[in-house]
Design an enzyme around this catalytic site. Structure first.
Site, mmCIF file in Angstrom:
data_model
loop_
_atom_site.group_PDB
_atom_site.id
_atom_site.type_symbol
_atom_site.label_atom_id
_atom_site.label_comp_id
_atom_site.label_asym_id
_atom_site.label_seq_id
_atom_site.Cartn_x
_atom_site.Cartn_y
_atom_site.Cartn_z
ATOM 1 N N SER A 1 -14.747 -30.073 -23.932
ATOM 2 C CA SER A 1 -13.915 -29.842 -25.111
ATOM 3 C C SER A 1 -14.740 -29.180 -26.216
ATOM 4 O O SER A 1 -15.225 -28.063 -26.044
ATOM 5 C CB SER A 1 -13.280 -31.161 -25.559
ATOM 6 O OG SER A 1 -12.237 -30.946 -26.469
ATOM 7 N N ASP B 1 -3.459 -31.518 -19.286
ATOM 8 C CA ASP B 1 -4.184 -31.730 -20.541
ATOM 9 C C ASP B 1 -3.239 -31.449 -21.714
ATOM 10 O O ASP B 1 -2.715 -30.345 -21.833
ATOM 11 C CB ASP B 1 -5.381 -30.766 -20.579
ATOM 12 C CG ASP B 1 -6.335 -31.039 -21.728
ATOM 13 O OD1 ASP B 1 -5.866 -31.415 -22.818
ATOM 14 O OD2 ASP B 1 -7.552 -30.853 -21.530
ATOM 15 N N HIS C 1 -7.282 -34.704 -20.232
ATOM 16 C CA HIS C 1 -8.453 -34.370 -21.049
ATOM 17 C C HIS C 1 -9.511 -35.473 -21.022
ATOM 18 O O HIS C 1 -10.511 -35.382 -21.733
ATOM 19 C CB HIS C 1 -7.989 -34.133 -22.493
ATOM 20 C CG HIS C 1 -8.942 -33.351 -23.341
ATOM 21 N ND1 HIS C 1 -9.183 -32.001 -23.166
ATOM 22 C CD2 HIS C 1 -9.724 -33.720 -24.395
ATOM 23 C CE1 HIS C 1 -10.041 -31.568 -24.064
ATOM 24 N NE2 HIS C 1 -10.392 -32.590 -24.825
#
EC number: 3.1.2.12
Length: 278
Positions: A145, A223, A256
């Site tokens: 991320s 995600d 995620h």
């Protein structure tokens, strides 16, 4: 440096250290996994950069990377995601301030006094690791991320420093998405043209063919941040235009979380080993 904890792990050592950072002007903590010796050689190092709200322990405790790293003879270094301490500027929101350093050098106050994570990851931390631990100077870099953004810009801005780069669900085009725009406007100011120096897509399009290194990105199609914040296809298109050896894998049903990272971290470690361990 101060050793905070140490654990035997897959015949190697998992440690956590605190040191004073001259670059960040505060005390910093990092975790390191030292694999068991293989043929008396110093192991290469994979640097892992974590995402928003994380610190050095998230990957260490959740990814399950040590078993494969021990097998491959790769050391793992997990820095914190931002400067820390009472004197360090912060914000009430999770996506700015402590835990949200974005791996850049802030130029605007109150952030500029401490938020120089780019210099810390590029220069100060590797120099410390290579001076204090029995590791080689061969390096790869990966992250998740915000940390995927960090890994990509580190590789793109520093040709020859890393053998390979990988990322899980990275923020690839921060100048065009809310997370990046918020952070960049505070850390770097409102002049958007200055943001391009910290955007993977802009850096990729400005890169030279001879500087390309192997790159791997995994992205889950479940995600919740995929469409609004991540958009890895934009970087994949830039890589196509520049003939960068980038592999983008869309993983069905994955989100995620660190469950996603744990599911594919072995692939990433073996990918880096192909280039680190030559």
């Amino acid at each position: 440096m101060e050793l905070l904890e140490e654990h035997r792990c897959f015949e190697g050592r998992q440690q956590r250290w605190r040191h004073d950072s001259a670059v960040l002007n505060c005390a910093m903590t990092f975790s390191i996994f030292l694999p068991p010796p293989i043929d008396g050689k110093k192991p290469p190092v994979l640097y892992w950069l974590s995402g928003l709200t994380c610190n050095d322990e998230n990957f260490t405790t959740k990814a399950g990377a040590q078993r494969v790293a021990a097998e491959l003879g790769i050391a793992l270094v997990m820095p914190d995601t931002s400067p820390r301490g009472d004197a360090v500027a912060d914000d009430a929101q999770y996506d700015l301030g402590k835990g949200a350093g974005f791996y850049l050098n802030a130029t605007h106050q109150p952030w500029a006094s401490h938020y120089r994570m780019y210099d810390y990851i590029r220069d100060e931390l590797p120099a410390l690791i290579e001076a204090e631990f029995p590791v080689s100077d061969r390096r790869a870099i990966s992250g998740h991320s915000m940390g995927g953004h960090g890994a990509l810009i580190m590789a793109l801005k520093n040709p020859g420093r890393f053998t390979s780069v990988s990322a899980f669900a990275p923020i690839v085009n921060p100048t065009q998405v809310p997370w990046g725009q918020k952070a960049f406007s505070h850390y770097l100011g409102e002049e958007a043209e200055k943001w391009q120096a910290w955007d993977s897509c802009a850096l990729m399009l400005a890169s030279q063919a001879e500087d390309a290194i192997p790159a791997l990105i995994d992205q889950g199609d479940a995600d919740p941040f995929l469409a609004g914040q991540l958009q890895p296809a934009v970087l994949a298109e830039a890589a196509r235009q520049k003939a960068w050896p980038l592999t983008l894998r869309i993983q069905p049903g994955y989100d995620h979380s660190y469950y996603f990272i744990a599911s594919f971290i072995e692939d990433h470690l073996r990918f880096h080993a192909e280039h680190l361990c030559r």
